[in-house]
Design an enzyme around this catalytic site. Structure first.
Site, PDB file in Angstrom:
ATOM      1  N   THR A  86      57.955  42.086  39.512  1.00  0.00           N
ATOM      2  CA  THR A  86      56.956  41.086  38.708  1.00  0.00           C
ATOM      3  C   THR A  86      56.220  42.152  37.782  1.00  0.00           C
ATOM      4  O   THR A  86      56.028  43.289  38.391  1.00  0.00           O
ATOM      5  CB  THR A  86      55.943  40.540  39.518  1.00  0.00           C
ATOM      6  OG1 THR A  86      54.758  39.742  38.759  1.00  0.00           O
ATOM      7  CG2 THR A  86      55.055  41.456  40.523  1.00  0.00           C
ATOM      8  N   ASN A 139      53.379  41.217  36.344  1.00  0.00           N
ATOM      9  CA  ASN A 139      51.953  40.886  36.366  1.00  0.00           C
ATOM     10  C   ASN A 139      51.074  41.619  37.390  1.00  0.00           C
ATOM     11  O   ASN A 139      51.488  41.758  38.682  1.00  0.00           O
ATOM     12  CB  ASN A 139      51.994  39.438  37.040  1.00  0.00           C
ATOM     13  CG  ASN A 139      50.555  38.739  37.050  1.00  0.00           C
ATOM     14  OD1 ASN A 139      49.703  39.424  37.682  1.00  0.00           O
ATOM     15  ND2 ASN A 139      50.150  37.527  36.816  1.00  0.00           N
ATOM     16  N   ALA A 140      49.974  42.426  36.725  1.00  0.00           N
ATOM     17  CA  ALA A 140      49.505  43.440  37.521  1.00  0.00           C
ATOM     18  C   ALA A 140      48.671  42.745  38.790  1.00  0.00           C
ATOM     19  O   ALA A 140      48.607  43.457  39.943  1.00  0.00           O
ATOM     20  CB  ALA A 140      48.262  44.042  36.669  1.00  0.00           C
ATOM     21  N   GLY A 141      48.112  41.664  38.604  1.00  0.00           N
ATOM     22  CA  GLY A 141      47.341  41.040  39.684  1.00  0.00           C
ATOM     23  C   GLY A 141      48.315  40.804  40.886  1.00  0.00           C
ATOM     24  O   GLY A 141      47.947  41.006  41.972  1.00  0.00           O
ATOM     25  N   ASP A 199      57.615  32.928  41.945  1.00  0.00           N
ATOM     26  CA  ASP A 199      56.947  32.151  41.200  1.00  0.00           C
ATOM     27  C   ASP A 199      55.980  31.214  41.591  1.00  0.00           C
ATOM     28  O   ASP A 199      56.087  30.785  42.589  1.00  0.00           O
ATOM     29  CB  ASP A 199      57.928  31.402  40.303  1.00  0.00           C
ATOM     30  CG  ASP A 199      57.536  30.986  39.037  1.00  0.00           C
ATOM     31  OD1 ASP A 199      56.887  31.766  38.152  1.00  0.00           O
ATOM     32  OD2 ASP A 199      57.818  29.874  38.721  1.00  0.00           O
ATOM     33  N   GLY A 254      43.973  34.836  37.390  1.00  0.00           N
ATOM     34  CA  GLY A 254      44.397  33.634  37.230  1.00  0.00           C
ATOM     35  C   GLY A 254      43.495  32.491  37.315  1.00  0.00           C
ATOM     36  O   GLY A 254      42.449  32.675  36.870  1.00  0.00           O
ATOM     37  N   TYR A 255      43.792  31.557  37.911  1.00  0.00           N
ATOM     38  CA  TYR A 255      42.809  30.113  37.936  1.00  0.00           C
ATOM     39  C   TYR A 255      41.934  30.415  39.229  1.00  0.00           C
ATOM     40  O   TYR A 255      41.427  29.595  39.555  1.00  0.00           O
ATOM     41  CB  TYR A 255      43.693  29.085  38.171  1.00  0.00           C
ATOM     42  CG  TYR A 255      44.596  28.935  36.909  1.00  0.00           C
ATOM     43  CD1 TYR A 255      43.946  28.031  35.658  1.00  0.00           C
ATOM     44  CD2 TYR A 255      45.856  29.255  36.921  1.00  0.00           C
ATOM     45  CE1 TYR A 255      44.848  27.648  34.739  1.00  0.00           C
ATOM     46  CE2 TYR A 255      46.587  28.853  35.767  1.00  0.00           C
ATOM     47  CZ  TYR A 255      46.178  28.312  34.773  1.00  0.00           C
ATOM     48  OH  TYR A 255      46.938  28.030  33.720  1.00  0.00           O
ATOM     49  N   HIS A 301      48.546  30.751  48.940  1.00  0.00           N
ATOM     50  CA  HIS A 301      49.880  30.434  48.743  1.00  0.00           C
ATOM     51  C   HIS A 301      50.917  31.446  48.955  1.00  0.00           C
ATOM     52  O   HIS A 301      51.789  31.413  49.565  1.00  0.00           O
ATOM     53  CB  HIS A 301      49.827  29.596  47.422  1.00  0.00           C
ATOM     54  CG  HIS A 301      49.555  30.478  46.394  1.00  0.00           C
ATOM     55  ND1 HIS A 301      48.387  30.941  46.396  1.00  0.00           N
ATOM     56  CD2 HIS A 301      50.216  30.476  45.088  1.00  0.00           C
ATOM     57  CE1 HIS A 301      48.117  31.650  45.042  1.00  0.00           C
ATOM     58  NE2 HIS A 301      49.199  31.406  44.375  1.00  0.00           N
ATOM     59  N   ARG A 302      50.482  32.720  48.238  1.00  0.00           N
ATOM     60  CA  ARG A 302      51.566  33.799  48.190  1.00  0.00           C
ATOM     61  C   ARG A 302      51.288  34.433  49.641  1.00  0.00           C
ATOM     62  O   ARG A 302      52.212  35.027  49.973  1.00  0.00           O
ATOM     63  CB  ARG A 302      50.884  34.705  47.094  1.00  0.00           C
ATOM     64  CG  ARG A 302      51.826  35.648  46.595  1.00  0.00           C
ATOM     65  CD  ARG A 302      51.512  36.471  45.529  1.00  0.00           C
ATOM     66  NE  ARG A 302      51.712  35.751  44.311  1.00  0.00           N
ATOM     67  CZ  ARG A 302      50.550  35.317  43.912  1.00  0.00           C
ATOM     68  NH1 ARG A 302      49.307  35.826  43.762  1.00  0.00           N
ATOM     69  NH2 ARG A 302      50.779  34.285  42.495  1.00  0.00           N
TER      70      ARG A 302
END
Lengths: 200, 200
Positions: free
Chosen positions: B7, B9-11, B71, B155-156, B182-183
């Site tokens: 990934t 994506n830094a977060g 994802d 994100g959200y 979730h992750r």
């Protein structure tokens, strides 16, 4: 026979007046500007049908006249049927056609051609001062282009290629658009029913 | 034992490194920056699972090492489960967290409280150079606020109130977020399976 067209959307007024005139030329169609003004409430329904009916009922209550309203939008397969009831405020504020269209194109930028199916759906409702009401639906299927084409119509028309057509909804003549469009289908179903109940 | 985290994506890198370290401290986690760089392709899958697996397979092919990818996204009930796989590019371009969040708030401005349910869903996948792979899912349900709260996460997270919690995902400590997220759920399922196959 006077009927109020309960929409403030200029593009819809033009289309719905034209469609009503073709079906029932003896009906006098009043726009919201022609009647005592009222402030339509927000559209909070989860379905096109709920919103169309709410708008028609609201117009009857405000004017005392029979009213016709629609709620319609684009249902994109790769967006699970959205923008749907949020089509008019997809970009976050109400009624910015260009921003809404550009947003759908951006969201679908990586979506391959075989998953770019979509539909235009319309729920059309009438409501009468005596409490009777009815809702019908029309739908046209098609695919979404990657860039807008055409200057007619409104909303998402420039990126919508109706099934079996070589022209987008924004390239079709008003006559050809009405013949196939979701709103044309719905109003051709609704108007004879409305005329029947008004005459009965 | 070296595993590539596929990934950019830094977060996500921060979260996934932390979650992997908690599960399997003897695994050396390499970020994309640590391995021979490659340009990840666009995410074109229709599901979280398809995208997670594609990203893991792509990383294996590019590096020859076992890879883990996820994802994930926000599924909003009033948006028929979208932004879903388009969560990262919801506002039309990739990776603008603030624009994505503001767009969801704008789209839902007229959606009443009782229809603001949502979920965070994660599909996590591993893939090995010998061709084996697996995908698992995690989900946390909650509701969407009308304004962001908190500065953690990404994100959200600032508009998501997990079920039964008084704090948004952006207000929770990293430890508390991992416990319910979730992750976190997906990686706690995936990592023991990956360790088993790597050891076998």
């Amino acid at each position: 026979m006077r009927v109020v067209l309960a929409t403030a959307n200029a593009g819809k007024v033009v289309e719905m007046r034209r469609l009503l005139a073709a079906q029932a030329p003896y009906v006098e169609v009043l726009g919201l500007a022609d009647v005592q003004a009222y402030e339509p409430g927000p559209e909070t329904g989860a379905t096109f049908a709920a919103n169309a009916l709410a708008k028609a009922l609201e117009a009857v209550e405000a004017t005392g006249l029979p009213a016709v309203a629609d709620d319609s939008g684009l249902t994109v397969d790769a967006l699970n049927g959205m923008p749907g009831v949020l089509s008019a405020r997809w970009a976050g504020r109400h009624g910015d056609d260009r921003a809404n269209l550009e947003l759908v194109l951006g969201q679908l930028a990586d979506v391959p051609d075989e998953r770019r199916g979509a539909g235009f759906v319309c729920a059309a409702a009438y409501a009468l001062p005596d409490g009777r009401s009815e809702v019908v639906h029309g739908e046209v299927r098609g695919t979404l282009l990657r860039a807008p084409r055409g200057t007619g119509g409104f909303g998402y028309d420039p990126i919508f290629l109706p099934e079996g057509m070589a022209l987008t909804s924004a390239e079709l003549s008003p006559h050809d658009k009405d013949r196939i469009s979701h709103r044309g289908q719905a109003l051709r179903l609704l108007v004879p029913r409305l005329v029947d109940v008004l005459r009965a």
